[in-house]
Design an enzyme around this catalytic site. Sequence first.
Site, mmCIF file in Angstrom:
data_model
loop_
_atom_site.group_PDB
_atom_site.id
_atom_site.type_symbol
_atom_site.label_atom_id
_atom_site.label_comp_id
_atom_site.label_asym_id
_atom_site.label_seq_id
_atom_site.Cartn_x
_atom_site.Cartn_y
_atom_site.Cartn_z
ATOM 1 N N LYS A 264 -12.730 58.946 -6.788
ATOM 2 C CA LYS A 264 -13.645 58.322 -5.819
ATOM 3 C C LYS A 264 -15.001 58.039 -6.462
ATOM 4 O O LYS A 264 -15.558 56.954 -6.324
ATOM 5 C CB LYS A 264 -13.830 59.265 -4.614
ATOM 6 C CG LYS A 264 -15.003 58.877 -3.740
ATOM 7 C CD LYS A 264 -15.357 59.914 -2.696
ATOM 8 C CE LYS A 264 -16.151 61.086 -3.144
ATOM 9 N NZ LYS A 264 -17.588 61.101 -2.894
ATOM 10 N N ASN A 265 -15.534 59.013 -7.186
ATOM 11 C CA ASN A 265 -16.899 58.842 -7.707
ATOM 12 C C ASN A 265 -16.970 57.930 -8.933
ATOM 13 O O ASN A 265 -18.051 57.621 -9.419
ATOM 14 C CB ASN A 265 -17.533 60.203 -8.003
ATOM 15 C CG ASN A 265 -17.829 60.949 -6.715
ATOM 16 O OD1 ASN A 265 -17.812 60.359 -5.628
ATOM 17 N ND2 ASN A 265 -18.102 62.243 -6.806
ATOM 18 N N CYS B 37 -28.936 65.045 4.515
ATOM 19 C CA CYS B 37 -27.526 65.142 4.126
ATOM 20 C C CYS B 37 -27.074 66.588 4.322
ATOM 21 O O CYS B 37 -27.879 67.516 4.170
ATOM 22 C CB CYS B 37 -27.408 64.729 2.665
ATOM 23 S SG CYS B 37 -25.784 64.942 1.971
ATOM 24 N N ARG C 264 -31.596 64.967 -0.719
ATOM 25 C CA ARG C 264 -31.119 64.116 -1.812
ATOM 26 C C ARG C 264 -32.050 62.921 -1.954
ATOM 27 O O ARG C 264 -31.753 61.827 -1.492
ATOM 28 C CB ARG C 264 -29.667 63.689 -1.558
ATOM 29 C CG ARG C 264 -28.735 64.887 -1.597
ATOM 30 C CD ARG C 264 -27.330 64.528 -1.241
ATOM 31 N NE ARG C 264 -26.630 63.810 -2.281
ATOM 32 C CZ ARG C 264 -25.364 63.421 -2.167
ATOM 33 N NH1 ARG C 264 -24.687 63.695 -1.073
ATOM 34 N NH2 ARG C 264 -24.781 62.767 -3.149
ATOM 35 N N ASP D 89 -19.128 69.990 -7.152
ATOM 36 C CA ASP D 89 -18.076 69.533 -6.228
ATOM 37 C C ASP D 89 -16.846 70.440 -6.234
ATOM 38 O O ASP D 89 -15.916 70.219 -5.460
ATOM 39 C CB ASP D 89 -17.659 68.084 -6.569
ATOM 40 C CG ASP D 89 -18.778 67.094 -6.304
ATOM 41 O OD1 ASP D 89 -19.722 67.441 -5.575
ATOM 42 O OD2 ASP D 89 -18.719 65.963 -6.839
ATOM 43 N N ARG E 133 -12.915 60.983 3.416
ATOM 44 C CA ARG E 133 -13.888 60.259 2.587
ATOM 45 C C ARG E 133 -13.486 60.290 1.114
ATOM 46 O O ARG E 133 -13.812 59.358 0.377
ATOM 47 C CB ARG E 133 -15.276 60.899 2.725
ATOM 48 C CG ARG E 133 -15.891 60.654 4.077
ATOM 49 C CD ARG E 133 -17.326 61.032 4.068
ATOM 50 N NE ARG E 133 -18.064 60.350 3.000
ATOM 51 C CZ ARG E 133 -19.338 60.526 2.740
ATOM 52 N NH1 ARG E 133 -20.025 61.364 3.471
ATOM 53 N NH2 ARG E 133 -19.926 59.876 1.769
HETATM 54 N N1 EPU Z 1 -32.034 63.851 -7.301
HETATM 55 C C1 EPU Z 1 -33.398 63.694 -7.176
HETATM 56 N N2 EPU Z 1 -33.882 62.424 -7.164
HETATM 57 C C2 EPU Z 1 -33.091 61.325 -7.287
HETATM 58 C C3 EPU Z 1 -31.699 61.500 -7.429
HETATM 59 C C4 EPU Z 1 -31.183 62.782 -7.428
HETATM 60 O O1 EPU Z 1 -34.140 64.665 -7.063
HETATM 61 O O2 EPU Z 1 -33.623 60.201 -7.278
HETATM 62 C C5 EPU Z 1 -31.488 65.224 -7.276
HETATM 63 C C6 EPU Z 1 -30.528 65.428 -6.099
HETATM 64 O O3 EPU Z 1 -31.246 65.784 -4.953
HETATM 65 C C7 EPU Z 1 -29.649 66.536 -6.601
HETATM 66 C C8 EPU Z 1 -29.567 66.265 -8.096
HETATM 67 O O4 EPU Z 1 -30.661 65.408 -8.405
HETATM 68 O O5 EPU Z 1 -30.267 67.760 -6.375
HETATM 69 C C9 EPU Z 1 -28.282 65.605 -8.556
HETATM 70 O O6 EPU Z 1 -28.055 64.433 -7.801
HETATM 71 P P1 EPU Z 1 -27.241 63.207 -8.391
HETATM 72 O O7 EPU Z 1 -28.112 62.001 -8.329
HETATM 73 O O8 EPU Z 1 -26.676 63.592 -9.701
HETATM 74 O O9 EPU Z 1 -26.075 63.085 -7.330
HETATM 75 P P2 EPU Z 1 -25.478 61.780 -6.671
HETATM 76 O O10 EPU Z 1 -25.392 60.694 -7.665
HETATM 77 O O11 EPU Z 1 -26.150 61.522 -5.388
HETATM 78 C C10 EPU Z 1 -23.006 62.333 -7.348
HETATM 79 C C11 EPU Z 1 -21.691 62.475 -6.629
HETATM 80 C C12 EPU Z 1 -21.695 63.762 -5.816
HETATM 81 C C13 EPU Z 1 -21.912 64.932 -6.778
HETATM 82 C C14 EPU Z 1 -23.228 64.737 -7.543
HETATM 83 C C15 EPU Z 1 -23.475 65.799 -8.584
HETATM 84 C C16 EPU Z 1 -21.057 60.177 -6.271
HETATM 85 C C17 EPU Z 1 -20.812 59.059 -5.331
HETATM 86 N N3 EPU Z 1 -21.496 61.325 -5.757
HETATM 87 O O12 EPU Z 1 -24.004 62.280 -6.331
HETATM 88 O O13 EPU Z 1 -20.398 63.869 -5.232
HETATM 89 O O14 EPU Z 1 -21.979 66.131 -6.055
HETATM 90 O O15 EPU Z 1 -23.190 63.448 -8.210
HETATM 91 O O16 EPU Z 1 -22.437 65.864 -9.485
HETATM 92 O O17 EPU Z 1 -20.836 60.048 -7.471
HETATM 93 C C18 EPU Z 1 -18.809 64.548 -3.630
HETATM 94 O O18 EPU Z 1 -17.987 63.809 -4.212
HETATM 95 O O19 EPU Z 1 -18.470 65.389 -2.768
HETATM 96 C C19 EPU Z 1 -20.226 64.451 -3.994
HETATM 97 C C20 EPU Z 1 -21.202 64.923 -3.226
#
Ligand code: EPU
Length: 420
Positions: A24-25, A118, A123, A307, A399
């Site tokens: 998915k990701n 969330c 986030r 995850d 999802r």
């Molecule tokens: N963060 C910030 N600022 C930003 C972006 C992120 O502070 O601008 C923080 C977030 O709050 C978090 C950390 O950085 O504490 C990591 O967030 P990241 O951006 O890496 O996560 P994401 O891209 O929103 C993806 C996956 C998540 C997975 C995380 C971490 C997708 C669609 N989602 O989220 O997947 O947990 O990376 O590996 O790729 C799931 O599949 O259940 C899921 C939540």
Amino acid sequence: MEKIKIRGRHDLCLKGTVKISGAKNAVLPAIAASLLTKEKVHLQNVPQVKDVFTILTLMKDLGAEYEINDNSLCVQVRKINSYEASYTLVRAMRASILVLGPLLARYGKAMVALPGGCAIGSRPTDLHIHGFEKLGASIDLEHGYIRAESSRLQGTKIEFERKTVGGTENLLMAACLAKGETILKNCAKEPEVVDLCTLLIKMGARIDGVGEDVIRIKGTAELGGASHNIIPDRIESGTFLIAGALAGDSITIKNVRPDHLHTVIEKMKYSGVPITELSTHSLIVSKQENLKAQDITTSPYPGFPTDMQAQFTVLMTQAEGTSIITETIFDRRFSHINELLRLGANIEVSGDKAIVKGKTHLSGAETTATDLRASASLVLAGLIASGETTITEAHHLDRGYENLEKKLISLGADIERIKE
Ligand code: EPU
């Protein structure tokens, strides 16, 4: 409302073979990347999960045409009709923010709702926004939307303050069409980021440093179409490995990339779970009675994935001794613990730690799912809890898991979905 009902047993014996779906990701950014070209992007091994249909709805709003047959998807964005991702869609799926980079790069404009709160923690999107500003975009935050504009993005150096999967992907996609070279530092190295780079390179992007901390992108004026096979879902693979460790009698897990799950497999083996590699893409896992407690700390790849934290916690309720589970990625990702307590687990949460005391006898109860991975952990616990476990708000599972119940039933689980 949909519920899942599981009739579990301590001595449940799951047998057979399960085939893991596409990630998915990985598919969500791949679909967003198709905004970067007028040509067709063909994706195979696409999981038919709700988040894929949510991003396809958004893509259609933006002007995409698509066709999906079984696990094969063809997307084409000849012309962009709109540059807005509405609050309704972004609230349904935060990954909608991934259209920002491609829209800005190809169309020069993007308007994406701020995601807001969330279930798993705060986030923010500051790292994405900061990166786009460095690429020369002007950004306004008003009326709950990120409004970004730029004539042509200009390559530059961007160092992420902390690792971000979505931030790395968004900036990577934008940089492919920027003028000159962009250097991204402190990049996320998750397999899904690597898979996106592989697709972008097939589309004609010039990217160096794939899978490394520093990625260099030489911008080009145009990208073309491509065909790409999405990597197997490492979190679905890990979830089935835990199911096998709890109740398996030689379950074969096919279409898996063990190298993407190295840290999880290692921790499971330290705990005593027998996992063997049948071939480069399949694993065999069985239940082991005398599991030893293991501590884990979630961290960016190649560390232990956040995850998989909830599912590993369930495994630790069946291990002898105390395990300390430390969550460092999200600040509220323990919502499954209260539900596991209802099944009889002995877990205490203190700040970013969950202290699990095993081994506990779980007994079926009514529970509520709060997010995708929390729901998966409740299904796993329900399988080995004696009696009936119900999980309300089961839609969270849809999802990100393709046919989870069907796959578990094929292994011998007694599980059904009830529509009320
Ligand atoms: N963060 C910030 N600022 C930003 C972006 C992120 O502070 O601008 C923080 C977030 O709050 C978090 C950390 O950085 O504490 C990591 O967030 P990241 O951006 O890496 O996560 P994401 O891209 O929103 C993806 C996956 C998540 C997975 C995380 C971490 C997708 C669609 N989602 O989220 O997947 O947990 O990376 O590996 O790729 C799931 O599949 O259940 C899921 C939540």
